[in-house]
Write a protein that holds these residues in place. Sequence first.
Motif, mmCIF file in Angstrom:
data_model
loop_
_atom_site.group_PDB
_atom_site.id
_atom_site.type_symbol
_atom_site.label_atom_id
_atom_site.label_comp_id
_atom_site.label_asym_id
_atom_site.label_seq_id
_atom_site.Cartn_x
_atom_site.Cartn_y
_atom_site.Cartn_z
ATOM 1 N N CYS A 95 34.004 20.916 -47.136
ATOM 2 C CA CYS A 95 34.410 19.795 -46.289
ATOM 3 C C CYS A 95 33.812 18.503 -46.811
ATOM 4 O O CYS A 95 33.334 17.671 -46.051
ATOM 5 C CB CYS A 95 33.982 20.035 -44.842
ATOM 6 S SG CYS A 95 32.262 20.557 -44.645
ATOM 7 N N TRP A 103 34.710 15.537 -47.622
ATOM 8 C CA TRP A 103 35.809 14.573 -47.546
ATOM 9 C C TRP A 103 35.472 13.319 -48.339
ATOM 10 O O TRP A 103 34.304 12.945 -48.466
ATOM 11 C CB TRP A 103 36.099 14.215 -46.096
ATOM 12 C CG TRP A 103 36.481 15.403 -45.301
ATOM 13 C CD1 TRP A 103 35.735 16.027 -44.355
ATOM 14 C CD2 TRP A 103 37.678 16.170 -45.421
ATOM 15 N NE1 TRP A 103 36.406 17.127 -43.866
ATOM 16 C CE2 TRP A 103 37.599 17.234 -44.497
ATOM 17 C CE3 TRP A 103 38.811 16.057 -46.205
ATOM 18 C CZ2 TRP A 103 38.601 18.173 -44.342
ATOM 19 C CZ3 TRP A 103 39.818 16.997 -46.054
ATOM 20 C CH2 TRP A 103 39.706 18.024 -45.139
ATOM 21 N N SER A 129 39.750 22.330 -50.743
ATOM 22 C CA SER A 129 38.623 21.415 -50.888
ATOM 23 C C SER A 129 39.087 20.109 -51.510
ATOM 24 O O SER A 129 39.824 20.115 -52.506
ATOM 25 C CB SER A 129 37.531 22.045 -51.761
ATOM 26 O OG SER A 129 37.071 23.247 -51.191
#
Length: 279
Positions: free
Chosen positions: A178, A180, A109
């Motif tokens: 996810c 990002w 992560s």
Amino acid sequence: MKRPKPAFTLIELLVVIAIIAILAAILFPVFAQAREKARAISCVSNMKQLGTALLMYQQDYDDSFCPPLAWMPPSGNFDTVNSPQTWDRLIYPYTKNMQIISCPSDIYSPTVQTTYGQVKRSYTMPGTFGWCWFCGNGGIENNYACANNGKFGCEFNVPVAAAGFPAITVMLYERDNCNWPNGWWNWCSVGDGTNELALRHNGTSNLLYADGHVHNVRGFPNNNSGWPNKGQYPVLPGYRCWYHDNPHQASRWSGNWHDILPYHDGIDVTCGGNQGTMP
């Protein structure tokens, strides 16, 4: 004449090196497992603290579960990183610590720069607690006044009383998120099922349940999953299996039109159980 000093021969030296290499090969995996066990215990501690905060949230909000996401529409000066009120931010007044949402074994992560500092989120909440991907499918979301209002997904309130079996109701699970750095913080704050579990701890994963306890589950070999690159799913009591009752599939807790909260059929499992008609 001087007598030669005693010394190792080349063969003796090679034998010693070989013995050391064999011992290292035997012991290093043991050390790695012990280190991972310590990290898993730290992860359990994090989840226990998060569980306490989630229970405190329930007491302050009329015995309703903390939702995975209190959505904000992407308009105006919407900040995709700092604006979404995800479960971890909703319980922040009770934790005062964003570091406990990170598992020490989470290496996948990403770390995101937020108003709370550098944050990595390693845990996800099932959609059964107040958010589903689609509206209007006749599921529990319509029973709890789901309001779409032109937004993607559906928010709904889930009272604590709706969880008839809190000891088998998953409230948080480990996931390789996810979020990002250039993405939205709400993404992956809510999830679907055990196909998303991160088996970080020697093939196991920690789950936080609605009664506040944390349980470690182990994945099992799955040769008939139908999902690429996904091979180990634990079968969890009370949850429908992905692809409808196949015990070789992942358990589903999405809150969509399939499963809602765990269902007790007498044998404590719906993955391959004998309950007949699903609720």
